[in-house]
Design a protein around this motif. Structure first.
Motif, PDB file in Angstrom:
ATOM      1  N   GLY A  11      -9.229   8.347   6.591  1.00 55.37           N
ATOM      2  CA  GLY A  11      -9.411   7.565   5.689  1.00 55.37           C
ATOM      3  C   GLY A  11      -7.955   8.480   5.082  1.00 55.37           C
ATOM      4  N   ASP A  12      -7.866   9.647   5.844  1.00 48.03           N
ATOM      5  CA  ASP A  12      -6.759  10.584   5.277  1.00 48.03           C
ATOM      6  C   ASP A  12      -5.452   9.997   6.271  1.00 48.03           C
ATOM      7  OD1 ASP A  12      -5.603  12.556   3.508  1.00 48.03           O
ATOM      8  OD2 ASP A  12      -5.956  14.277   4.234  1.00 48.03           O
ATOM      9  N   ARG A  55      -4.312  -5.156   4.245  1.00 50.67           N
ATOM     10  CA  ARG A  55      -2.849  -5.817   3.841  1.00 50.67           C
ATOM     11  C   ARG A  55      -1.992  -4.704   4.101  1.00 50.67           C
ATOM     12  NH1 ARG A  55      -3.227  -9.841   1.487  1.00 50.67           N
ATOM     13  NH2 ARG A  55      -0.979  -9.464   0.083  1.00 50.67           N
ATOM     14  N   ALA A  98       6.537  -9.340  10.667  1.00 46.56           N
ATOM     15  CA  ALA A  98       7.011  -8.854   9.809  1.00 46.56           C
ATOM     16  C   ALA A  98       5.573  -8.923   9.205  1.00 46.56           C
ATOM     17  CB  ALA A  98       8.130  -9.389   8.625  1.00 46.56           C
ATOM     18  N   SER A 134       3.275   8.633   8.412  1.00 49.96           N
ATOM     19  CA  SER A 134       3.178   7.738   8.499  1.00 49.96           C
ATOM     20  C   SER A 134       2.974   7.332  10.227  1.00 49.96           C
ATOM     21  CB  SER A 134       4.303   6.570   8.276  1.00 49.96           C
ATOM     22  OG  SER A 134       3.246   6.256   6.988  1.00 49.96           O
ATOM     23  N   THR A 158       1.367  -3.490   6.843  1.00 52.61           N
ATOM     24  CA  THR A 158       2.160  -4.295   7.644  1.00 52.61           C
ATOM     25  C   THR A 158       2.766  -2.670   8.245  1.00 52.61           C
ATOM     26  OG1 THR A 158       4.103  -3.965   6.908  1.00 52.61           O
ATOM     27  CG2 THR A 158       1.976  -6.392   6.475  1.00 52.61           C
ATOM     28  N   GLU A 200      18.455  -5.995   3.779  1.00 53.87           N
ATOM     29  CA  GLU A 200      17.695  -6.684   5.206  1.00 53.87           C
ATOM     30  C   GLU A 200      16.499  -6.565   5.203  1.00 53.87           C
ATOM     31  OE1 GLU A 200      21.124  -5.273   8.854  1.00 53.87           O
ATOM     32  OE2 GLU A 200      19.829  -3.837   7.535  1.00 53.87           O
ATOM     33  N   HIS A 205      -1.884  -3.909   9.407  1.00 57.41           N
ATOM     34  CA  HIS A 205      -2.945  -3.081  10.750  1.00 57.41           C
ATOM     35  C   HIS A 205      -3.915  -3.752  11.079  1.00 57.41           C
ATOM     36  CE1 HIS A 205      -0.182  -0.690   8.656  1.00 57.41           C
ATOM     37  NE2 HIS A 205      -1.058  -0.301   7.486  1.00 57.41           N
ATOM     38  N   GLY A 248       6.332  -2.781   7.158  1.00 61.76           N
ATOM     39  CA  GLY A 248       6.091  -2.511   6.171  1.00 61.76           C
ATOM     40  C   GLY A 248       6.206  -0.877   6.791  1.00 61.76           C
ATOM     41  N   SER A 249       5.559  -0.290   7.590  1.00 58.54           N
ATOM     42  CA  SER A 249       5.254   1.346   7.390  1.00 58.54           C
ATOM     43  C   SER A 249       7.016   1.078   8.025  1.00 58.54           C
ATOM     44  CB  SER A 249       4.381   1.618   8.371  1.00 58.54           C
ATOM     45  OG  SER A 249       3.713   2.759   8.796  1.00 58.54           O
ATOM     46  N   VAL A 260      12.982  -6.394   7.686  1.00 62.17           N
ATOM     47  CA  VAL A 260      12.246  -6.280   8.860  1.00 62.17           C
ATOM     48  C   VAL A 260      11.704  -7.426   8.835  1.00 62.17           C
ATOM     49  CG1 VAL A 260      11.276  -5.092  10.708  1.00 62.17           C
ATOM     50  CG2 VAL A 260      12.389  -3.647   8.735  1.00 62.17           C
ATOM     51  N   VAL A 306      -7.221  -0.748   3.402  1.00 61.12           N
ATOM     52  CA  VAL A 306      -5.679   0.001   3.868  1.00 61.12           C
ATOM     53  C   VAL A 306      -4.929  -0.655   4.759  1.00 61.12           C
ATOM     54  CG1 VAL A 306      -3.837   1.732   4.146  1.00 61.12           C
ATOM     55  CG2 VAL A 306      -5.505   1.928   2.384  1.00 61.12           C
ATOM     56  N   HIS A 323       0.616  -1.364  -0.234  1.00 58.47           N
ATOM     57  CA  HIS A 323       0.026  -0.012  -0.479  1.00 58.47           C
ATOM     58  C   HIS A 323       0.380   0.963  -0.144  1.00 58.47           C
ATOM     59  CE1 HIS A 323      -4.613  -0.663   0.290  1.00 58.47           C
ATOM     60  NE2 HIS A 323      -4.063  -1.821   0.382  1.00 58.47           N
ATOM     61  N   SER A 324       2.035   1.605   0.285  1.00 59.30           N
ATOM     62  CA  SER A 324       2.980   2.394   0.115  1.00 59.30           C
ATOM     63  C   SER A 324       3.965   2.065  -1.108  1.00 59.30           C
ATOM     64  CB  SER A 324       3.794   2.361   0.875  1.00 59.30           C
ATOM     65  OG  SER A 324       2.815   3.025   2.523  1.00 59.30           O
TER      66      SER A 324
HETATM   67  C1  LIG Z   1      -4.626   5.322   0.550  1.00 63.16           C
HETATM   68  C2  LIG Z   1      -3.891   5.222   1.699  1.00 63.16           C
HETATM   69  C3  LIG Z   1      -4.066   5.682   2.386  1.00 63.16           C
HETATM   70  C4  LIG Z   1      -3.225   5.366   3.501  1.00 63.16           C
HETATM   71  N1  LIG Z   1      -3.106   6.198   5.176  1.00 63.16           N
HETATM   72  C5  LIG Z   1      -2.414   5.527   5.698  1.00 63.16           C
HETATM   73  C6  LIG Z   1      -2.431   6.856   7.155  1.00 63.16           C
HETATM   74  O1  LIG Z   1      -3.521   7.697   7.641  1.00 63.16           O
HETATM   75  N2  LIG Z   1      -1.311   5.987   8.241  1.00 63.16           N
HETATM   76  C7  LIG Z   1      -0.532   5.466   7.727  1.00 63.16           C
HETATM   77  O2  LIG Z   1       0.164   5.258   8.717  1.00 63.16           O
HETATM   78  N3  LIG Z   1      -0.795   4.726   6.416  1.00 63.16           N
HETATM   79  C8  LIG Z   1      -1.357   5.331   5.434  1.00 63.16           C
HETATM   80  N4  LIG Z   1      -1.386   4.152   4.248  1.00 63.16           N
HETATM   81  C9  LIG Z   1      -0.010   3.200   4.631  1.00 63.16           C
HETATM   82  C10 LIG Z   1      -0.484   2.264   4.662  1.00 63.16           C
HETATM   83  O3  LIG Z   1       0.189   2.034   5.975  1.00 63.16           O
HETATM   84  C11 LIG Z   1       0.987   0.767   3.982  1.00 63.16           C
HETATM   85  O4  LIG Z   1       0.792   0.154   4.394  1.00 63.16           O
HETATM   86  C12 LIG Z   1       2.466   1.586   5.208  1.00 63.16           C
HETATM   87  O5  LIG Z   1       2.870   2.377   4.748  1.00 63.16           O
HETATM   88  C13 LIG Z   1       2.829   0.670   4.528  1.00 63.16           C
HETATM   89  O6  LIG Z   1       2.821  -1.054   4.275  1.00 63.16           O
HETATM   90  P1  LIG Z   1       3.186  -2.395   3.818  1.00 63.16           P
HETATM   91  O7  LIG Z   1       3.087  -3.335   4.211  1.00 63.16           O
HETATM   92  O8  LIG Z   1       1.656  -1.662   2.844  1.00 63.16           O
HETATM   93  O9  LIG Z   1       4.587  -1.920   3.224  1.00 63.16           O
HETATM   94  P2  LIG Z   1       5.007  -2.158   1.492  1.00 63.16           P
HETATM   95  O10 LIG Z   1       4.000  -0.919   0.481  1.00 63.16           O
HETATM   96  O11 LIG Z   1       4.438  -3.438   0.879  1.00 63.16           O
HETATM   97  O12 LIG Z   1       5.847  -1.729   1.130  1.00 63.16           O
HETATM   98  C14 LIG Z   1       6.636  -0.370   1.153  1.00 63.16           C
HETATM   99  C15 LIG Z   1       8.289  -0.101   1.904  1.00 63.16           C
HETATM  100  O13 LIG Z   1       8.849  -0.915   3.030  1.00 63.16           O
HETATM  101  C16 LIG Z   1       9.818  -1.986   2.682  1.00 63.16           C
HETATM  102  N5  LIG Z   1       9.490  -3.093   2.933  1.00 63.16           N
HETATM  103  C17 LIG Z   1       7.764  -3.593   3.344  1.00 63.16           C
HETATM  104  N6  LIG Z   1       8.086  -4.278   4.341  1.00 63.16           N
HETATM  105  C18 LIG Z   1       9.253  -4.753   4.493  1.00 63.16           C
HETATM  106  C19 LIG Z   1       9.750  -5.615   5.468  1.00 63.16           C
HETATM  107  N7  LIG Z   1       9.600  -6.599   6.629  1.00 63.16           N
HETATM  108  N8  LIG Z   1      11.545  -5.457   5.774  1.00 63.16           N
HETATM  109  C20 LIG Z   1      12.107  -3.983   4.488  1.00 63.16           C
HETATM  110  N9  LIG Z   1      11.130  -3.584   4.014  1.00 63.16           N
HETATM  111  C21 LIG Z   1      10.380  -3.854   3.778  1.00 63.16           C
HETATM  112  C22 LIG Z   1       9.279  -2.327   1.131  1.00 63.16           C
HETATM  113  O14 LIG Z   1      10.476  -2.625   0.003  1.00 63.16           O
HETATM  114  C23 LIG Z   1       8.615  -0.540   0.361  1.00 63.16           C
HETATM  115  O15 LIG Z   1       9.746  -0.042   0.362  1.00 63.16           O
HETATM  116  C24 LIG Z   1      -1.454   4.494   3.478  1.00 63.16           C
HETATM  117  C25 LIG Z   1      -1.908   4.591   2.193  1.00 63.16           C
HETATM  118  C26 LIG Z   1      -3.140   4.007   1.779  1.00 63.16           C
HETATM  119  C27 LIG Z   1      -2.556   3.559  -0.202  1.00 63.16           C
END
Ligand SMILES: Cc1cc2nc3c(=O)[nH]c(=O)nc-3n(C[C@H](O)[C@H](O)[C@H](O)COP(=O)(O)OP(=O)(O)OC[C@H]3O[C@@H](n4cnc5c(N)ncnc54)[C@H](O)[C@@H]3O)c2cc1C
Length: 292
Positions: A192-193, A110, A75, A124, A112, A166, A79, A115-116, A168, A107, A34-35
């Protein structure tokens, strides 16, 4: 809005994932996506390989480990898992409140925590909450494991001190002392923002009723997630009197460094850091004294 072409590999174990990361310097981990995927669609990230960790079994845990005195978060804990956890709701209310405020259900289903934390977006919520708890990450590579404090992890926007190979594998939070309370405050333009400003607070009392420890993390208040050190240090040894809460909130505002954008001008954001810190501290102290 279409990503550049990339190769895809679904790892079945941590060893396989870190091997793939080590073999290919331009690889990226795919967790919730999601990022990462929005950045790829905008072509702001163009990894050659995505290493999908979603099929690695046993990484979706959230559990306390009394032996190491830590809450351990795998890992692939998403959320939504925090939002649904009675352990988190009852013992880590700041984490529960932070989880509930992230994005929307799609969001949260899915995304984590790991990931955040790795993504290092100052907007974040998790990094700010984890800075308040003195959280840690476990980084695994072909060289083994190392444990890094989250305080110090953030180098710049979207940049951490983690090495590219590495993974996480775990986030850790110290199990709180008995007289501890925490709270997360988030101001958002609409449901949602991302936060205009977010503030995570964790405080503990000693037996005499003065403040033994204070942790304060700021979200979207600078180019990285911020630990409000001066406010934390000010509170230690003092009673939770309104004047002390107000002064700590002022110091947190002083530690913030937001930029003007479509979420508001700098002065407004700084004022919100002060007000949300005041509110989060008040609620955390109440909880540390046994309230809800
Ligand atoms: C519409 C929308 C609204 C959102 N609103 C918010 C909000 O209000 N607050 C908030 O905090 N976030 C928000 N997010 C972000 C969301 O929480 C993401 O899910 C989060 O920031 C990243 O987690 P992910 O698991 O999706 O990571 P991914 O998108 O899969 O990865 C993000 C980055 O981290 C790296 N990564 C992921 N996992 C690992 C790991 N285990 N070890 C090393 N590197 C890793 C990836 O390579 C990538 O560079 C929003 C996203 C969207 C699309």
């Amino acid at each position: 809005m279409i990503p550049a072409s990339f190769k895809y590999a679904a790892a079945r174990s941590v060893e396989e994932a870190v091997g793939l990361l080590a073999d290919q310097p331009d690889a990226k981990v795919l967790a919730g996506g999601h990022s990462l995927l929005p950045l790829m669609k905008l072509r702001l990230a163009n990894p050659a390989v995505l290493v999908d960790i979603n099929r690695i079994p046993g990484l979706d845990y959230i559990r306390e480990d009394q032996q190491i005195g830590r809450l351990r978060i795998g890992a692939l804990a998403r959320h939504i898992d925090f939002e649904r956890s009675d352990l988190i709701r009852n013992r880590y209310p700041m984490l529960w409140e932070a989880a509930r405020g992230i994005g929307d259900p799609l969001v949260r289903n899915r995304g984590t925590m790991a990931g955040s934390v790795a993504h290092a977006d100052p907007a974040s919520d998790w990094p700010a909450a984890l800075l308040a708890t003195n959280g840690e990450v476990v980084a695994t590579s072909p060289r083994g494991e190392r444990v890094l404090p989250i305080d110090g992890l953030y180098v710049a926007i979207l940049t951490t001190s983690l090495n590219p190979d590495e993974l996480v594998t775990e986030v850790r939070v110290p199990i709180p002392d008995p007289r501890t309370g925490s709270a997360y405050e988030k101001l958002e333009r609409k449901v949602g923002d991302y936060a205009v400003i977010g503030v995570g607070v964790q405080v503990s009392f000693n037996e005499a009723g003065t403040i033994a420890n204070a942790g304060i993390g700021l979200c979207n208040a600078g180019s990285t997630s911020i630990k409000a050190r001066r406010a934390e240090a000010f509170l230690v040894g003092k009673p939770p009197a309104p004047d002390n809460i107000n002064e700590a909130a002022r110091l947190a505002m002083e530690d913030s460094d937001p930029v003007e954008d479509d979420r508001g001008p700098v002065d407004y954001k700084r004022a919100m850091v002060r007000e949300l810190t005041r509110r989060a501290l008040s609620r955390a102290f109440h909880r540390a004294q046994g309230g809800n």
